[in-house]
Design an enzyme around this catalytic site. Sequence first.
Site, mmCIF file in Angstrom:
data_model
loop_
_atom_site.group_PDB
_atom_site.id
_atom_site.type_symbol
_atom_site.label_atom_id
_atom_site.label_comp_id
_atom_site.label_asym_id
_atom_site.label_seq_id
_atom_site.Cartn_x
_atom_site.Cartn_y
_atom_site.Cartn_z
ATOM 1 N N CYS A 1 -18.020 -23.698 -29.351
ATOM 2 C CA CYS A 1 -18.842 -24.023 -27.929
ATOM 3 C C CYS A 1 -19.897 -23.317 -27.562
ATOM 4 O O CYS A 1 -20.659 -23.373 -26.643
ATOM 5 C CB CYS A 1 -17.795 -23.689 -26.653
ATOM 6 S SG CYS A 1 -16.080 -23.402 -27.101
ATOM 7 N N CYS B 1 -10.535 -19.716 -25.640
ATOM 8 C CA CYS B 1 -11.284 -18.624 -24.762
ATOM 9 C C CYS B 1 -10.630 -17.425 -24.673
ATOM 10 O O CYS B 1 -11.069 -16.422 -24.507
ATOM 11 C CB CYS B 1 -11.390 -19.441 -23.488
ATOM 12 S SG CYS B 1 -12.410 -20.946 -23.532
#
Lengths: 138, 218
Positions: A37, A106
Amino acid sequence: MAYSDKVIDHYENPRNVGGFGKEDEGVGTGLVGAPACGDVMKLQIKVSADGIIEDAKFKTFGCGSAIASSSLVTEWVKGKTLDEAAQIKNTEIAQELALPPVKIHCSVLAEDAIKAAIADYRKKTGSESGNGTDTAAE
Amino acid sequence: MRLRRIVPRLTMTVSVAAPAVISCWSCKGPVAARALFCSVCGAVQGPGDIDHFTRLGLGPGYDVDLDALDRQYFGFQRRLHPDRFAAKSSREKAFSQQQATALNDAYETLKDPLKRAAYLLRLAGKPVDLNSSATISDPVLLMEQMEKREAIAEAADVAEIGALIAEAEAEVAGCQKDLSAAFAANRQGEAAQLAVRLKYLLKLVEDARSRKVRMAGR
């Protein structure tokens, strides 16, 4: 994608944003990234003389889940010993924030960030009592 | 992402299977594996097991002439237009669709600077997964990206953001040049690192552009 209320809360009111001087005494810095990302996460801890994490700060450039994960971790580690903080698992972060499967990475990033910060602190303090040649951590 | 069309000419030594000759499913005559149509009977062929460069009639390497890529791709797709196969057999209809899909895949991969790099690494037997969730800890790259992202977040006006966008775009172009040199010299390890850097730089440009849009909208 719908974020959970906890993610939104941490995203809108992130705790402990900022940083300490990397070279300051008692400071450990973890810098990690997720190429998938293009996220960058910096997590720092300030450790007292008796080995307790007194304060923690973070700066994250990434999605809401990455920001919330690092914000949560800075809250969790305060008051913990290094060994306790090193035991934080990404699954606990993901569960607390109710992260969907596509955002699990994450929480992995946040776990890796706190581990890196602890390792950096240990390297710094270890070298102080050692031969003193390895002072620049980064 | 605006793509640079002027790229240095470098040769490279990625091993790509030589274009094999196969036999036409229809007339059994010899036909190149990359041919869309049999030169003897004119029947459309199924997509062969060939690499994306060969499929689009381009030489292998990181430096792709994007005009030539477009010309090849759109030229082939015109010849595969469904209207041309309206009166053909169901087998030919199916082959033409499979060819079109294979060409799309090849085109999308080679057009994109990042996908092209990942594809070349795969061809070289050193695959790198740019979409894996693995964490990296390269301090030089991450510190630099952290500082640049901070600069974008702290930019005071549109002019400042514009300058940061230009700077980031120049870095993207520079990184592509480095990638080209690394591939040309068969330094796949370096190319893999540069691909990760390119991913971050493209994210930087995207981040700066969206900040500019939000700023201009105020």
